[in-house]
Design a protein around this motif. Structure first.
Motif, PDB file in Angstrom:
ATOM      1  N   ASP A 379       0.917  -1.199   0.241  1.00  0.00           N
ATOM      2  CA  ASP A 379      -0.089  -0.017   0.092  1.00  0.00           C
ATOM      3  C   ASP A 379       0.811   1.433  -0.039  1.00  0.00           C
ATOM      4  OD1 ASP A 379      -2.338  -1.491   0.101  1.00  0.00           O
ATOM      5  OD2 ASP A 379      -2.459  -1.574   2.097  1.00  0.00           O
ATOM      6  N   ARG A 380       1.954   1.365   0.921  1.00  0.00           N
ATOM      7  CA  ARG A 380       2.669   2.425   0.812  1.00  0.00           C
ATOM      8  C   ARG A 380       3.374   2.485  -0.471  1.00  0.00           C
ATOM      9  NH1 ARG A 380       4.028   6.937   3.095  1.00  0.00           N
ATOM     10  NH2 ARG A 380       6.595   7.476   2.967  1.00  0.00           N
ATOM     11  N   LEU A 381       3.999   1.666  -1.116  1.00  0.00           N
ATOM     12  CA  LEU A 381       4.572   1.597  -2.407  1.00  0.00           C
ATOM     13  C   LEU A 381       3.492   2.399  -3.495  1.00  0.00           C
ATOM     14  CD1 LEU A 381       7.098   0.897  -4.274  1.00  0.00           C
ATOM     15  CD2 LEU A 381       6.175  -1.256  -4.635  1.00  0.00           C
ATOM     16  N   GLU A 382       2.311   1.681  -3.631  1.00  0.00           N
ATOM     17  CA  GLU A 382       1.419   2.081  -4.453  1.00  0.00           C
ATOM     18  C   GLU A 382       1.105   3.589  -4.218  1.00  0.00           C
ATOM     19  OE1 GLU A 382      -3.308   0.948  -6.115  1.00  0.00           O
ATOM     20  OE2 GLU A 382      -2.423   0.020  -4.291  1.00  0.00           O
ATOM     21  N   PHE A 383       0.914   4.061  -2.892  1.00  0.00           N
ATOM     22  CA  PHE A 383       0.831   5.647  -2.503  1.00  0.00           C
ATOM     23  C   PHE A 383       1.693   6.296  -3.088  1.00  0.00           C
ATOM     24  CE2 PHE A 383       1.704   8.932   0.586  1.00  0.00           C
ATOM     25  CZ  PHE A 383       0.763   9.661   0.477  1.00  0.00           C
ATOM     26  N   VAL A 384       2.984   5.721  -2.857  1.00  0.00           N
ATOM     27  CA  VAL A 384       4.347   6.801  -3.237  1.00  0.00           C
ATOM     28  C   VAL A 384       4.141   7.088  -4.677  1.00  0.00           C
ATOM     29  CG1 VAL A 384       6.824   6.704  -3.302  1.00  0.00           C
ATOM     30  CG2 VAL A 384       5.549   6.052  -1.114  1.00  0.00           C
ATOM     31  N   ARG A 385       4.171   5.930  -5.655  1.00  0.00           N
ATOM     32  CA  ARG A 385       4.280   5.788  -6.860  1.00  0.00           C
ATOM     33  C   ARG A 385       2.898   7.124  -7.333  1.00  0.00           C
ATOM     34  NH1 ARG A 385       5.140  -0.675  -8.399  1.00  0.00           N
ATOM     35  NH2 ARG A 385       7.193  -0.754  -8.122  1.00  0.00           N
ATOM     36  N   ASN A 386       1.928   6.657  -6.805  1.00  0.00           N
ATOM     37  CA  ASN A 386       0.749   7.490  -7.342  1.00  0.00           C
ATOM     38  C   ASN A 386       1.025   9.009  -6.971  1.00  0.00           C
ATOM     39  OD1 ASN A 386      -0.512   5.286  -8.383  1.00  0.00           O
ATOM     40  ND2 ASN A 386      -1.871   4.883  -6.763  1.00  0.00           N
ATOM     41  N   GLN A 673      15.580  10.380  -4.615  1.00  0.00           N
ATOM     42  CA  GLN A 673      15.383   9.812  -3.421  1.00  0.00           C
ATOM     43  C   GLN A 673      14.117   9.035  -3.191  1.00  0.00           C
ATOM     44  OE1 GLN A 673      18.200  10.213  -1.050  1.00  0.00           O
ATOM     45  NE2 GLN A 673      18.981  10.590  -3.067  1.00  0.00           N
ATOM     46  N   VAL A 674      12.998   9.491  -3.900  1.00  0.00           N
ATOM     47  CA  VAL A 674      11.843   8.946  -3.962  1.00  0.00           C
ATOM     48  C   VAL A 674      11.826   7.570  -4.432  1.00  0.00           C
ATOM     49  CG1 VAL A 674       9.215   8.814  -4.355  1.00  0.00           C
ATOM     50  CG2 VAL A 674      10.492  11.073  -3.321  1.00  0.00           C
ATOM     51  N   ASP A 675      12.532   7.525  -5.553  1.00  0.00           N
ATOM     52  CA  ASP A 675      12.910   6.471  -6.469  1.00  0.00           C
ATOM     53  C   ASP A 675      13.656   5.572  -5.590  1.00  0.00           C
ATOM     54  OD1 ASP A 675      11.357   7.345  -8.585  1.00  0.00           O
ATOM     55  OD2 ASP A 675      13.421   8.226  -9.482  1.00  0.00           O
ATOM     56  N   MET A 679      12.612   1.786  -4.352  1.00  0.00           N
ATOM     57  CA  MET A 679      13.497   0.605  -4.587  1.00  0.00           C
ATOM     58  C   MET A 679      13.716  -0.327  -3.363  1.00  0.00           C
ATOM     59  SD  MET A 679      16.421   1.967  -7.344  1.00  0.00           S
ATOM     60  CE  MET A 679      17.452   0.455  -7.337  1.00  0.00           C
ATOM     61  N   GLU A 680      13.790   0.673  -2.311  1.00  0.00           N
ATOM     62  CA  GLU A 680      14.007  -0.104  -1.037  1.00  0.00           C
ATOM     63  C   GLU A 680      12.787  -0.964  -0.661  1.00  0.00           C
ATOM     64  OE1 GLU A 680      15.316   3.146   1.533  1.00  0.00           O
ATOM     65  OE2 GLU A 680      17.393   3.105   0.868  1.00  0.00           O
ATOM     66  N   GLU A 684      12.553  -4.799   0.192  1.00  0.00           N
ATOM     67  CA  GLU A 684      11.936  -5.359   1.355  1.00  0.00           C
ATOM     68  C   GLU A 684      10.518  -6.037   0.896  1.00  0.00           C
ATOM     69  OE1 GLU A 684      11.978  -5.806   5.557  1.00  0.00           O
ATOM     70  OE2 GLU A 684      13.307  -4.632   4.200  1.00  0.00           O
ATOM     71  N   ILE A 685       9.977  -5.710   0.453  1.00  0.00           N
ATOM     72  CA  ILE A 685       8.583  -6.822  -0.236  1.00  0.00           C
ATOM     73  C   ILE A 685       9.203  -8.189  -0.659  1.00  0.00           C
ATOM     74  CG2 ILE A 685       6.675  -7.156  -1.872  1.00  0.00           C
ATOM     75  CD1 ILE A 685       6.281  -4.052  -1.729  1.00  0.00           C
ATOM     76  N   ARG A 686      10.265  -8.069  -1.550  1.00  0.00           N
ATOM     77  CA  ARG A 686      10.881  -9.177  -2.263  1.00  0.00           C
ATOM     78  C   ARG A 686      11.254 -10.041  -0.910  1.00  0.00           C
ATOM     79  NH1 ARG A 686      12.600  -5.801  -6.290  1.00  0.00           N
ATOM     80  NH2 ARG A 686      14.719  -5.679  -5.183  1.00  0.00           N
ATOM     81  N   LYS A 687      12.032  -9.502   0.290  1.00  0.00           N
ATOM     82  CA  LYS A 687      12.461  -9.915   1.201  1.00  0.00           C
ATOM     83  C   LYS A 687      11.402 -10.765   1.992  1.00  0.00           C
ATOM     84  CE  LYS A 687      16.666  -7.423   2.149  1.00  0.00           C
ATOM     85  NZ  LYS A 687      17.530  -6.717   2.805  1.00  0.00           N
ATOM     86  N   ILE A 688      10.440 -10.012   2.131  1.00  0.00           N
ATOM     87  CA  ILE A 688       9.071 -10.513   2.809  1.00  0.00           C
ATOM     88  C   ILE A 688       8.425 -11.506   2.383  1.00  0.00           C
ATOM     89  CG2 ILE A 688       6.827  -9.961   3.784  1.00  0.00           C
ATOM     90  CD1 ILE A 688       8.003  -7.139   4.498  1.00  0.00           C
ATOM     91  N   ASN A 689       8.537 -11.378   0.908  1.00  0.00           N
ATOM     92  CA  ASN A 689       7.977 -12.649   0.134  1.00  0.00           C
ATOM     93  C   ASN A 689       8.704 -13.870   0.309  1.00  0.00           C
ATOM     94  OD1 ASN A 689       5.652 -11.180  -0.915  1.00  0.00           O
ATOM     95  ND2 ASN A 689       6.919 -10.530  -2.586  1.00  0.00           N
TER      96      ASN A 689
END
Length: 728
Positions: A379-386, A673-675, A679-680, A684-689
């Protein structure tokens, strides 16, 4: 009993095989579980799913199981024969083995403990406590000789005799028969019990039926009863064949022996119930049984030789003892040898299952937390991108508006500075000389001075407001970008804003702008033809008219001298030619001048010419370097004003572009920095997966091990129901 029937001792053999198989599976299961728990505990991404204590606990279980498995491999049924010297202990063992294995006879033939057990080899051998050397024996005499030749053997030593299983069926079923010295030959009964009796399943008291139970025999078993809770004791009244000498007293003697033996077992030792005591007491003749079995083995009748009356009854009772003994010891040994191990295995299985349940629950909880964390990160990633896309478009529009506003401000400021250009030029002060080299240096200084003053004035008019606008916009960028960054990165966001104050570069480039400026500081009379023509016709038409006049004058210089009338005609012709190039107003003045000339006469004309000459001389005398400098400045102002007006739009647009580039650069660095934050987040999502997959794998593995534990518990329960909980 039919001796060909299957031996009851097979019950112990099958039970041992069954429990050994269960322990093999259990040990493999615990090792697998130990490796799994240790791997889970050592995994950095699986913190607190498995604990170090659980790892140590299951490893301890593995070690205990390995030790139990080794003990089970050595487990066998053990029966110990005790009695006074020459009561026939060795003969009873030989009769049960159906072969003369141990030396026997009148007197003290057994001077140490002797255990007889089976070997898979074809040759018999013995070993002693102080040596693993295998001493070969083939006959009873060799065994007796070996025992008597070893001076180190005493009543507290053990000699292990290994007899081929192919020669003796009884030894095939994990049964160990242990012969002992007479209980009346030593006072070290406590050491005997501690060393040889604690692991015995059954004790057989071989008594002499020609006498009663002696105190030495009772004393020994009292000590056994003190060390072992309710030992299993059988009493064999051996040499019962002697009772046939007085057959009329046979029943009375038997009853007397039975009562004393029952009293000993029930009242004194309290090891058996009164209704079961008689099943532990037998009247036999081991010598007759041994002789009959040897005869049968040799193909001779069992009754061959001098046998007393009642032989068959005594043989059947000996066989009844064997059957009862075998049934009892097989069930008793299973319980004594395997019950505690089974309970321990059950406890270990429950412990491991509890560990697997704990790991399964912990991994499930971790998985739920990881799923929630992943959902939040996504959700955070989607929010940041949008939000970044929205802010980018919005910021582009804002930057464009700011750039246009800056262009407008600079254009307005330049217009004001161009209007005040004459003031700036007049304020310039430097040595002036009409010489060519001096003029070049003067103009260079003038250009540099004017450019420096205009740039400074533009900066004073615009830079502060523009700089404030840029700084305010950069702060707005920080405020809008900060929510898109993690807290740790927000504090460093200001580092991507330039430390320097934004400085606008006003690119006027006067050197190139005024490169083709050509001054005209030659003397020009204010009432001369050129000045008049410039005044009435303007510079462009004046230049054209003067060129035509110059051509006419050159043509007339080649003609003959003219009369006065001709000169008048020439003057009229020139006036007419000049009038053709002038406006109607100029032509009217010339006509009027001609009329005046004809009207007033030559005196007035001469006066006018004199006055004209005086004015010319005055102006000529006053045309100094100061006048030349003033004329040059005036020409420079006119020339520069036109050029600056031409480039005003370009310069103002360039200033707006500078602001736009500055703001776009700052915003782009912040967007980087946002990009990076995106990426971070993706990392982190890949690590959690990966962690979720790992947790799912741990869950599956722990469930599998738990199911195995349940299956092993069912095996243990089945073993207990079949072998341990049966009523005897």
């Amino acid at each position: 009993m039919a001796e060909e029937d299957a031996s009851p001792l097979q019950h112990f053999v099958v039970a041992k095989r069954t429990i050994s198989a269960v322990f093999d599976q259990l040990l493999e299961f615990v090792k697998e579980g130990s490796e799994f728990v240790e791997e889970t505990w050592r995994s950095v991404d699986l913190e607190h799913v498995a604990e170090e204590e659980q790892c140590a606990q299951i490893q301890a279980c593995s070690r205990k199981l390995a030790a139990i498995k080794e003990v089970l491999a050595r487990r066998h049924m053990k029966v110990a024969f005790f009695g006074r010297t020459s009561n026939g202990k060795s003969t009873v063992i030989n009769a049960m083995l159906r072969e003369r294995v141990l030396p026997s006879g009148i007197g003290h033939t057994t001077n140490c403990f002797i255990s007889v057990e089976g070997t898979d080899g074809e040759h018999a051998y013995l070993t002693t406590e102080d040596s693993e050397e295998r001493k070969s024996i083939k006959t009873v005499n060799q065994l007796a000789h070996a025992l008597h030749m070893d001076r180190n053997l005493d009543s507290g030593c053990l000699v292990r005799v290994f007899w081929p299983k192919t020669k003796c069926a009884l030894l095939r079923d994990d049964l160990v028969l242990m012969d002992s010295p007479g209980t009346d030959v030593t006072s070290e009964l406590d050491s005997w019990i501690d060393k040889f009796c604690l692991d015995a399943d059954v004790f057989v008291l071989v008594a002499n039926s020609e006498s009663t139970l002696m105190n030495t025999e009772k004393h020994f078993f009292h000590k056994v009863s003190e060390r072992i809770s309710k030992p299993n004791i059988f009493i064999l009244n051996n040499r019962w064949d002697a009772s046939e000498v007085e057959p009329e007293y046979l029943d009375d003697v038997r009853k007397q022996h039975m009562d004393r033996c029952v009293s000993f077992l029930v009242d004194e030792l309290k090891v058996v119930a009164p209704d079961q005591a008689s099943n532990r007491i037998f009247f036999v003749s081991a010598k007759e049984a041994l002789s009959a079995r040897i005869h049968r083995a040799q193909g001779m009748p069992e009754t061959g030789g001098a046998l007393a009356e009642g032989f068959q009854e005594r043989l059947q009772e000996f066989q009844s003892f064997e059957r009862t003994f075998e049934e009892f010891i097989s069930h008793s040994s299973v319980k004594t040898k395997f019950e505690q191990h089974t309970i321990r295995a059950w406890q270990i299985t429950e412990s491991v299952r509890a560990i697997m349940d704990s790991i399964n629950i912990a991994s499930a909880e971790k998985k739920v937390l990881s799923l929630e964390e992943r959902e939040a990160l996504m959700d955070r990633l989607e929010f940041v991108r949008n939000q970044l896309n929205f802010l980018t478009e919005e910021t582009k529009d804002k930057i464009k508006v700011i750039a246009d506003d800056v262009s407008s401000k600079v254009a307005s400021a330049m217009a004001e500075e161009i209007h005040l250009l004459s003031v700036i030029v007049d304020e310039f002060c430097s040595d002036f000389s009409p010489a060519a080299n001096a003029l070049v240096l003067y103009k260079a200084k003038l250009i540099a001075y004017v450019e420096e003053r205009m740039v400074r004035n533009l900066a004073l008019r615009c830079s502060n407001s523009i700089g404030g606008c840029v700084l305010s916009s950069q702060r707005d960028f920080i405020d809008t970008i900060s929510p898109l960054l993690p807290p740790a990165a927000r504090s460093h966001l200001h580092m991507h804003v330039p430390n320097r104050k934004f400085e606008m570069a006003y690119e006027l480039n006067f050197r190139a702008l005024c490169a083709d400026f050509q001054e005209d500081i030659e003397f020009q009379f204010s009432l001369g033809w050129t000045a008049l023509v410039n005044r009435f016709l303007g510079p462009a038409k004046a230049t054209q008219a003067l060129n035509i006049l110059d051509k006419n004058l050159k043509a007339s210089s080649h003609s003959a001298p003219m009369r006065t009338e001709a000169q008048e005609e020439l003057a009229v012709s020139m006036a007419t030619g000049l009038a053709s190039l002038t406006s109607r107003a100029s032509m009217s003045m010339l006509v009027i001048g001609g009329v005046v000339w004809r009207s007033v006469g030559w005196r007035i004309i001469m006066f006018s010419v004199s006055l004209y000459a005086v004015l010319y001389i005055y102006e000529k005398l006053t045309w100094t370097n100061s006048s030349r400098e003033k004329a040059l400045k005036q020409q420079f102002v006119e020339f520069t004003t036109q050029r600056l007006q031409a480039i005003s739009h370009i310069t103002s647009s360039n200033c707006g572009l500078q602001v736009q580039q500055e703001l776009v650069g700052v915003f782009s660095r912040m967007c980087q920095q946002v990009d990076k934050s995106e990426m971070e987040l993706e990392t982190e999502i890949r690590k959690i997966n990966a962690k979720i997959q790992r947790l799912e794998s741990v869950q599956r593995h722990s469930k599998t091990l738990r199911y195995k534990a349940t299956d092993l518990e069912s095996h243990l329960e089945s073993f207990s129901a079949q072998y341990l909980n049966t009523q005897q």
